[in-house]
Structures are given as C-alpha cells and as structure tokens.
Write a protein that holds these residues in place. Structure first.
Motif, PDB file in Angstrom:
ATOM      1  N   UNK A   1     -93.489  65.437   5.666  1.00  0.00           N
ATOM      2  CA  UNK A   1     -94.488  64.811   4.793  1.00  0.00           C
ATOM      3  C   UNK A   1     -95.044  65.813   3.796  1.00  0.00           C
ATOM      4  N   UNK A   2     -95.290  67.041   4.236  1.00  0.00           N
ATOM      5  CA  UNK A   2     -95.839  68.066   3.357  1.00  0.00           C
ATOM      6  C   UNK A   2     -94.861  68.436   2.247  1.00  0.00           C
ATOM      7  N   UNK A   3     -93.601  68.582   2.591  1.00  0.00           N
ATOM      8  CA  UNK A   3     -92.587  68.934   1.595  1.00  0.00           C
ATOM      9  C   UNK A   3     -92.459  67.827   0.546  1.00  0.00           C
ATOM     10  N   UNK A   4     -92.419  66.582   1.001  1.00  0.00           N
ATOM     11  CA  UNK A   4     -92.294  65.459   0.066  1.00  0.00           C
ATOM     12  C   UNK A   4     -93.512  65.401  -0.853  1.00  0.00           C
ATOM     13  N   UNK A   5     -94.704  65.594  -0.298  1.00  0.00           N
ATOM     14  CA  UNK A   5     -95.917  65.550  -1.115  1.00  0.00           C
ATOM     15  C   UNK A   5     -95.913  66.628  -2.195  1.00  0.00           C
ATOM     16  N   UNK A   6     -95.459  67.823  -1.842  1.00  0.00           N
ATOM     17  CA  UNK A   6     -95.399  68.900  -2.834  1.00  0.00           C
ATOM     18  C   UNK A   6     -94.456  68.553  -3.975  1.00  0.00           C
ATOM     19  N   UNK A   7     -93.357  67.902  -3.659  1.00  0.00           N
ATOM     20  CA  UNK A   7     -92.416  67.488  -4.698  1.00  0.00           C
ATOM     21  C   UNK A   7     -92.994  66.361  -5.541  1.00  0.00           C
ATOM     22  N   UNK A   8     -93.674  65.415  -4.883  1.00  0.00           N
ATOM     23  CA  UNK A   8     -94.249  64.286  -5.603  1.00  0.00           C
ATOM     24  C   UNK A   8     -95.243  64.741  -6.653  1.00  0.00           C
ATOM     25  N   UNK A   9     -96.026  65.744  -6.317  1.00  0.00           N
ATOM     26  CA  UNK A   9     -97.091  66.165  -7.215  1.00  0.00           C
ATOM     27  C   UNK A   9     -96.563  66.766  -8.513  1.00  0.00           C
ATOM     28  N   UNK A  10     -95.332  67.264  -8.483  1.00  0.00           N
ATOM     29  CA  UNK A  10     -94.749  67.790  -9.710  1.00  0.00           C
ATOM     30  C   UNK A  10     -94.390  66.673 -10.691  1.00  0.00           C
ATOM     31  N   UNK A  11     -94.247  65.463 -10.164  1.00  0.00           N
ATOM     32  CA  UNK A  11     -93.880  64.310 -10.978  1.00  0.00           C
ATOM     33  C   UNK A  11     -95.077  63.405 -11.267  1.00  0.00           C
TER      34      UNK A  11
ATOM     35  N   UNK B   1     -89.198  69.860 -17.701  1.00  0.00           N
ATOM     36  CA  UNK B   1     -87.977  69.574 -18.449  1.00  0.00           C
ATOM     37  C   UNK B   1     -87.193  68.473 -17.745  1.00  0.00           C
ATOM     38  N   UNK B   2     -86.214  67.926 -18.448  1.00  0.00           N
ATOM     39  CA  UNK B   2     -85.362  66.915 -17.832  1.00  0.00           C
ATOM     40  C   UNK B   2     -84.624  67.493 -16.628  1.00  0.00           C
ATOM     41  N   UNK B   3     -84.205  68.750 -16.744  1.00  0.00           N
ATOM     42  CA  UNK B   3     -83.508  69.405 -15.632  1.00  0.00           C
ATOM     43  C   UNK B   3     -84.442  69.560 -14.434  1.00  0.00           C
ATOM     44  N   UNK B   4     -85.699  69.970 -14.701  1.00  0.00           N
ATOM     45  CA  UNK B   4     -86.683  70.102 -13.621  1.00  0.00           C
ATOM     46  C   UNK B   4     -86.853  68.771 -12.894  1.00  0.00           C
ATOM     47  N   UNK B   5     -87.036  67.713 -13.676  1.00  0.00           N
ATOM     48  CA  UNK B   5     -87.261  66.399 -13.090  1.00  0.00           C
ATOM     49  C   UNK B   5     -86.052  65.946 -12.283  1.00  0.00           C
ATOM     50  N   UNK B   6     -84.846  66.147 -12.839  1.00  0.00           N
ATOM     51  CA  UNK B   6     -83.627  65.738 -12.136  1.00  0.00           C
ATOM     52  C   UNK B   6     -83.486  66.477 -10.812  1.00  0.00           C
ATOM     53  N   UNK B   7     -83.825  67.775 -10.814  1.00  0.00           N
ATOM     54  CA  UNK B   7     -83.744  68.573  -9.586  1.00  0.00           C
ATOM     55  C   UNK B   7     -84.704  68.048  -8.529  1.00  0.00           C
ATOM     56  N   UNK B   8     -85.938  67.756  -8.957  1.00  0.00           N
ATOM     57  CA  UNK B   8     -86.951  67.268  -8.021  1.00  0.00           C
ATOM     58  C   UNK B   8     -86.534  65.921  -7.428  1.00  0.00           C
ATOM     59  N   UNK B   9     -86.069  65.011  -8.278  1.00  0.00           N
ATOM     60  CA  UNK B   9     -85.697  63.691  -7.789  1.00  0.00           C
ATOM     61  C   UNK B   9     -84.472  63.733  -6.886  1.00  0.00           C
ATOM     62  N   UNK B  10     -83.563  64.657  -7.156  1.00  0.00           N
ATOM     63  CA  UNK B  10     -82.392  64.790  -6.304  1.00  0.00           C
ATOM     64  C   UNK B  10     -82.803  65.106  -4.861  1.00  0.00           C
ATOM     65  N   UNK B  11     -83.804  65.977  -4.743  1.00  0.00           N
ATOM     66  CA  UNK B  11     -84.300  66.343  -3.410  1.00  0.00           C
ATOM     67  C   UNK B  11     -85.135  65.207  -2.821  1.00  0.00           C
ATOM     68  N   UNK B  12     -85.998  64.621  -3.647  1.00  0.00           N
ATOM     69  CA  UNK B  12     -86.882  63.557  -3.167  1.00  0.00           C
ATOM     70  C   UNK B  12     -86.109  62.368  -2.623  1.00  0.00           C
ATOM     71  N   UNK B  13     -85.017  62.018  -3.294  1.00  0.00           N
ATOM     72  CA  UNK B  13     -84.259  60.853  -2.860  1.00  0.00           C
ATOM     73  C   UNK B  13     -83.763  61.022  -1.429  1.00  0.00           C
ATOM     74  N   UNK B  14     -83.246  62.203  -1.132  1.00  0.00           N
ATOM     75  CA  UNK B  14     -82.747  62.458   0.219  1.00  0.00           C
ATOM     76  C   UNK B  14     -83.881  62.501   1.238  1.00  0.00           C
TER      77      UNK B  14
END
Length: 232
Positions: free
Chosen positions: A156-166, A82-95
């Motif tokens: 690196x592992x945390x970022x990769x897990x987030x990336x894969x959702x996108x 969902x748009x909310x899911x994506x926004x949540x993931x990117x909010x974390x990824x950016x930081x």
C-alpha cells in the motif's frame, strides 16, 4: 509566486518539520504549487508562519520523493513530469494495483465492501453537482480501502508513493464528465469482482482501470506540452 499559502496549523503530535512537509506536499499534489514553480524558503516561511529551517528540511524531503528538483545556483523548483516519467510510473502502478486487487479479493471484509459501495454512491451524487473536489476526495478513499484490504502495508505504501507523483494531474482528469462516468463503471466492476472473491478478474479489472487512467493523464500532459511549445 503569486499564490498565498495558509499558515500551518500546529499539531501536538507531530514535529513542526513534518507539519510543514505535509502542507507543502499537499500544495504540490493539489496544484496550488505548480510544476516548474520556484520554492523560495523565505517567502514560504512567511506565508506559513514558520521559520526557514522546517521549510528547508521539508524541501529536501520533497526532493527525495521526486516532487521537488534542486537546480545548482538557481534553487528549488516543483518537479515537472515528462511523458517518459509518467509512462514509467504507470507501468509499475498497473502491475502493483493489479496485485493489490487480487489480494484484496481474498482478504477484504464485508465492512470494507460496504464502505466502497457507499463511496461509489457519494461519487455519483457529487458528479451530478459537478463537485470535483468531493469526487477526488472520495476516489482517493475508494483506493485507500482497496489497498488496506490487501493486509500488506508495504504494498500500500509503495502504491501510494507512486500515485502521488501523478495525482497533481487528477483535477484536470476529473473535470471530464464522461471520464467520471467511466471511472464509476470501472470501480463498480472492481467491487463486483471483490464481492465474488474473484482474484483473477479483480486483477484484470484493476489493470484495465489503471491503463485507462494512464491514457487520460498522458493526453493531458501532451496537451500541456503542446500549449507550452506554442509561440507567444
């Protein structure tokens, strides 16, 4: 399911359940298995040339990663986004990717910088040939080098897990030639900041890059949702 997954290749160093998990995970991320598609154990097992047990175990593990959802009395489905899911993931990824770039600026080696330079040249060459598959592969390699340069495996592992959702939406993103040119420019600026050991600038540029990726992916998601809502 109208697709036909390939039989898995056995790996002497990995349990079968891990090989099956990796194959299914890759199929979801690349879009071979699409969001909303039902995952039927029997059919998947037949296509992959394995028993149902490793398929069942892989589906459960994919559920834990958020790539699969289990619907009571219906079965397993490839998770949508969902748009909310994506926004949540990117909010974390950016930081996190900003932090990664800052750390990399302090710790990256000359060999890693040379590897990143080479990848940018390869992406540029692939763009001229409209070779989207190579562009996606090399873009992933670019980011992997950046993450490795942090010398922080957990980050690196945390970022990769987030990336894969996108990452399931990256194919559509990279079919935009204008966006490919922009990505090259953004990556070039990040490499220049890393070369200059400028942690603050590297962090800013990485955050700006992720924000632009977010805007592009969110536009793709909105268009998909508008299409799905149109009356047939």
């Amino acid at each position: 399911m109208v697709h036909k997954l390939s039989s898995v290749k056995l790996d002497n160093y990995k349990p079968l359940r891990d090989v099956v998990f990796g194959a299914l995970r890759e199929a979801i991320i690349t879009g071979e298995l699409k969001p909303g598609e039902r995952l039927m154990e029997v059919q998947l097992a037949e296509e992959m040339g394995v028993s149902r047990t490793p398929v069942r175990e892989a589906i459960r593990k994919l559920e834990l990663e958020g790539l699969v959802v289990m619907i009571p009395r219906k079965g397993a489905y490839v998770a949508g986004l969902s748009l909310k899911d994506a926004a949540d993931v990117f909010e974390i990824r950016e930081s996190l990717e900003g932090l990664a770039a800052a750390l990399a600026a302090e710790r990256i080696t000359d060999e890693e910088l040379e590897a990143m330079e080479k990848i940018l040249m390869e992406i540029s060459g692939a763009a001229e040939k409209d070779d989207v598959e190579t562009i996606i592969k090399k873009d992933a390699e670019f980011h992997q080098i950046l993450f490795a340069a942090t010398r922080n495996d957990r980050l690196a592992q945390i970022i990769n897990n987030l990336k894969e959702q996108i990452d399931r939406f990256r194919v559509q993103s990279f079919t935009n030639r204008g966006r490919i040119k922009s990505i090259l420019q953004e990556h070039r600026r990040i490499v220049d900041a890393l070369k200059g050991r400028d942690a603050d600038m590297a962090e800013k540029l990485a955050k700006d890059h992720i924000e632009k990726v977010e805007n592009n992916i969110m536009n793709i998601l909105r268009k998909q949702m508008d299409f799905e809502e149109e009356p047939s």
